[in-house]
Design a protein around this motif. Structure first.
Motif, PDB file in Angstrom:
ATOM      1  N   VAL A   1      11.275   5.355  -5.807  1.00 32.28           N
ATOM      2  CA  VAL A   1      11.963   5.343  -4.464  1.00 32.28           C
ATOM      3  C   VAL A   1      10.806   4.579  -3.551  1.00 32.28           C
ATOM      4  CG1 VAL A   1      12.562   6.709  -2.668  1.00 32.28           C
ATOM      5  CG2 VAL A   1      13.292   7.372  -4.855  1.00 32.28           C
ATOM      6  N   ALA A   2       9.456   5.166  -3.563  1.00 33.32           N
ATOM      7  CA  ALA A   2       8.720   4.459  -2.800  1.00 33.32           C
ATOM      8  C   ALA A   2       8.471   2.950  -2.613  1.00 33.32           C
ATOM      9  CB  ALA A   2       7.232   5.181  -2.967  1.00 33.32           C
TER      10      ALA A   2
ATOM     11  N   TYR B   1       3.700  -1.342   3.434  1.00 31.02           N
ATOM     12  CA  TYR B   1       3.225  -0.053   2.967  1.00 31.02           C
ATOM     13  C   TYR B   1       4.400   1.352   3.102  1.00 31.02           C
ATOM     14  CZ  TYR B   1       3.180   1.625   8.081  1.00 31.02           C
ATOM     15  OH  TYR B   1       3.627   1.930   9.321  1.00 31.02           O
ATOM     16  N   CYS B   2       3.841   2.358   2.576  1.00 29.46           N
ATOM     17  CA  CYS B   2       4.665   3.461   2.881  1.00 29.46           C
ATOM     18  C   CYS B   2       3.580   4.753   2.892  1.00 29.46           C
ATOM     19  CB  CYS B   2       5.649   3.505   1.626  1.00 29.46           C
ATOM     20  SG  CYS B   2       6.691   5.036   1.659  1.00 29.46           S
ATOM     21  N   VAL B   3       3.740   5.452   3.720  1.00 33.64           N
ATOM     22  CA  VAL B   3       2.955   6.677   3.672  1.00 33.64           C
ATOM     23  C   VAL B   3       3.789   7.660   2.734  1.00 33.64           C
ATOM     24  CG1 VAL B   3       2.339   8.661   4.922  1.00 33.64           C
ATOM     25  CG2 VAL B   3       1.773   6.370   5.786  1.00 33.64           C
TER      26      VAL B   3
ATOM     27  N   PHE C   1       0.722  -0.954   0.027  1.00 36.44           N
ATOM     28  CA  PHE C   1       0.122  -0.013  -0.001  1.00 36.44           C
ATOM     29  C   PHE C   1       0.877   1.301  -0.006  1.00 36.44           C
ATOM     30  CE2 PHE C   1      -2.246  -3.273   2.171  1.00 36.44           C
ATOM     31  CZ  PHE C   1      -3.608  -3.306   1.343  1.00 36.44           C
ATOM     32  N   PHE C   2       0.486   2.218  -0.787  1.00 37.95           N
ATOM     33  CA  PHE C   2       0.956   3.673  -0.804  1.00 37.95           C
ATOM     34  C   PHE C   2      -0.313   4.430  -0.287  1.00 37.95           C
ATOM     35  CE2 PHE C   2       4.023   3.165  -4.681  1.00 37.95           C
ATOM     36  CZ  PHE C   2       4.905   2.394  -3.883  1.00 37.95           C
ATOM     37  N   VAL C   3       0.098   5.195   0.890  1.00 38.01           N
ATOM     38  CA  VAL C   3      -1.104   6.082   1.483  1.00 38.01           C
ATOM     39  C   VAL C   3      -0.818   7.335   1.743  1.00 38.01           C
ATOM     40  CG1 VAL C   3      -2.499   6.137   3.526  1.00 38.01           C
ATOM     41  CG2 VAL C   3      -1.617   3.825   3.038  1.00 38.01           C
ATOM     42  N   ASP C   4      -1.580   8.219   0.826  1.00 37.34           N
ATOM     43  CA  ASP C   4      -1.551   9.696   1.058  1.00 37.34           C
ATOM     44  C   ASP C   4      -1.763  10.220   2.358  1.00 37.34           C
ATOM     45  OD1 ASP C   4      -1.449  12.337   0.251  1.00 37.34           O
ATOM     46  OD2 ASP C   4      -3.514  12.387  -0.192  1.00 37.34           O
ATOM     47  N   VAL C   5      -1.698  11.449   2.641  1.00 36.91           N
ATOM     48  CA  VAL C   5      -1.933  11.978   4.060  1.00 36.91           C
ATOM     49  C   VAL C   5      -2.768  13.111   4.146  1.00 36.91           C
ATOM     50  CG1 VAL C   5      -0.880  13.530   5.800  1.00 36.91           C
ATOM     51  CG2 VAL C   5       0.439  11.722   4.868  1.00 36.91           C
TER      52      VAL C   5
ATOM     53  N   ARG D   1       5.714   3.927  10.161  1.00 40.79           N
ATOM     54  CA  ARG D   1       7.058   3.536  10.312  1.00 40.79           C
ATOM     55  C   ARG D   1       7.652   3.476   8.791  1.00 40.79           C
ATOM     56  NH1 ARG D   1       5.474  -2.085  13.529  1.00 40.79           N
ATOM     57  NH2 ARG D   1       4.386  -0.971  15.509  1.00 40.79           N
ATOM     58  N   TYR D   2       6.936   3.888   7.653  1.00 38.35           N
ATOM     59  CA  TYR D   2       7.639   3.849   6.563  1.00 38.35           C
ATOM     60  C   TYR D   2       6.975   4.980   5.909  1.00 38.35           C
ATOM     61  CZ  TYR D   2       8.464  -1.139   7.658  1.00 38.35           C
ATOM     62  OH  TYR D   2       8.783  -2.221   8.312  1.00 38.35           O
ATOM     63  N   TYR D   3       7.962   6.045   5.511  1.00 35.19           N
ATOM     64  CA  TYR D   3       7.410   7.288   5.115  1.00 35.19           C
ATOM     65  C   TYR D   3       8.236   8.060   3.920  1.00 35.19           C
ATOM     66  CZ  TYR D   3       6.978  12.384   5.658  1.00 35.19           C
ATOM     67  OH  TYR D   3       6.749  13.856   5.456  1.00 35.19           O
ATOM     68  N   LEU D   4       7.798   8.788   3.294  1.00 35.26           N
ATOM     69  CA  LEU D   4       8.592   9.360   2.142  1.00 35.26           C
ATOM     70  C   LEU D   4       7.838  10.464   1.664  1.00 35.26           C
ATOM     71  CD1 LEU D   4      11.046   8.880   0.042  1.00 35.26           C
ATOM     72  CD2 LEU D   4       9.267   8.083  -1.606  1.00 35.26           C
TER      73      LEU D   4
END
Length: 257
Positions: A183-184, A39-41, A5-9, A65-68
């Motif tokens: 990168v994500a 996942y990555c936010v 998952f990629f999750v927007d903020v 825990r995972y952010y970009l």
């Protein structure tokens, strides 16, 4: 098949008005962590240093825990140092902290962040710099920018205007650039090496600014109506790029339980 998952903020995990977590946001992140789902936010933050912004999110109860964000990929994608920044003062300050120079006379690039106070003089300066050979760069490609109950042109919309006005190309550092998503993807692959774009689901409130570029890479796209897009009818023209539409991440969190 593994799923990441990629999750927007903004507008997805946080309310556009009061910047507090939307219903289900904290629960969604907790479920992803508990089930060890990759996942990555991914956010278009351009006002606060990356680690500080992440810490702010964690202080709101989002155990990310995972952010970009775009600041974290600038060194890889931006190869000039003299910049004319357009955006809030906090954006300029972060650029200076990252080692870039502010040059309002002969910049190598003009670089644009989300802002509510752009006026005709700002646009005239952007055009002048571009005509003098400066690269046109957006920190991201958002279509619209929602703040204080109003909707403004997003950075992507401003880039399109500048390219039309000057016949000069523009480029993007953050979403939805393919380089940013690459990168994500590497962050997800560290959690599960078998992942690739077709088994990644991106969750966002920006159909044009986030999901179109993601769909072109083969990702599964999920639009939430908790942010800048409030009605599914308003994105009818982009229907081919959207696989699922939900009211918000509370629905997704319940699905994953």
């Amino acid at each position: 098949m593994p799923l990441g998952f990629f999750v927007d903020v903004q507008g997805t995990l946080l309310d556009d008005l009061d910047k507090t977590p939307l219903p289900g946001a904290c629960e969604l992140i907790d479920i992803l962590n508990k089930k060890e789902l990759p996942y990555c936010v991914i956010t278009n933050n351009t006002k606060t240093p990356s680690l500080e912004f992440l810490e702010n999110l964690r202080n709101l109860g989002l155990d990310i825990r995972y952010y970009l964000d775009p600041f974290m990929v600038m060194e890889q994608t931006l190869h000039v140092k003299r910049l004319a920044p357009f955006g809030p003062d906090s954006f300029r300050d972060v650029l200076l902290d990252l080692g870039y120079e502010v040059d309002l006379e002969n910049p190598q690039a003009l670089i644009i962040a989300s802002h509510t106070d752009f006026d005709a003089r700002d646009f005239a300066k952007m055009i002048q710099f571009a005509q003098n050979g400066a690269q046109i760069i957006g920190m991201h490609g958002t279509s619209i920018y929602a703040k204080n109950g109003l909707t403004y042109p997003g950075v992507g919309a401003i880039l399109a205007m500048l390219s039309y006005a000057t016949s000069c190309p523009s480029s993007i550092i953050g979403k939805p650039s393919h380089a940013f998503y690459e990168v994500a993807l590497k962050i997800l692959k560290k959690q599960n090496s078998a992942l690739s774009y077709p088994n990644i689901q991106i969750i966002s409130d920006d159909a044009k600014g986030d999901l179109v570029g993601a769909k072109e890479l083969g990702m599964q796209t999920r639009l939430v109506l908790s942010g800048k897009v409030k009605k599914s009818e308003s994105v009818r023209a982009l229907a081919e790029y959207i696989d699922t539409i939900d009211s918000g991440v509370d629905v997704i969190a319940k699905e994953l339980v």
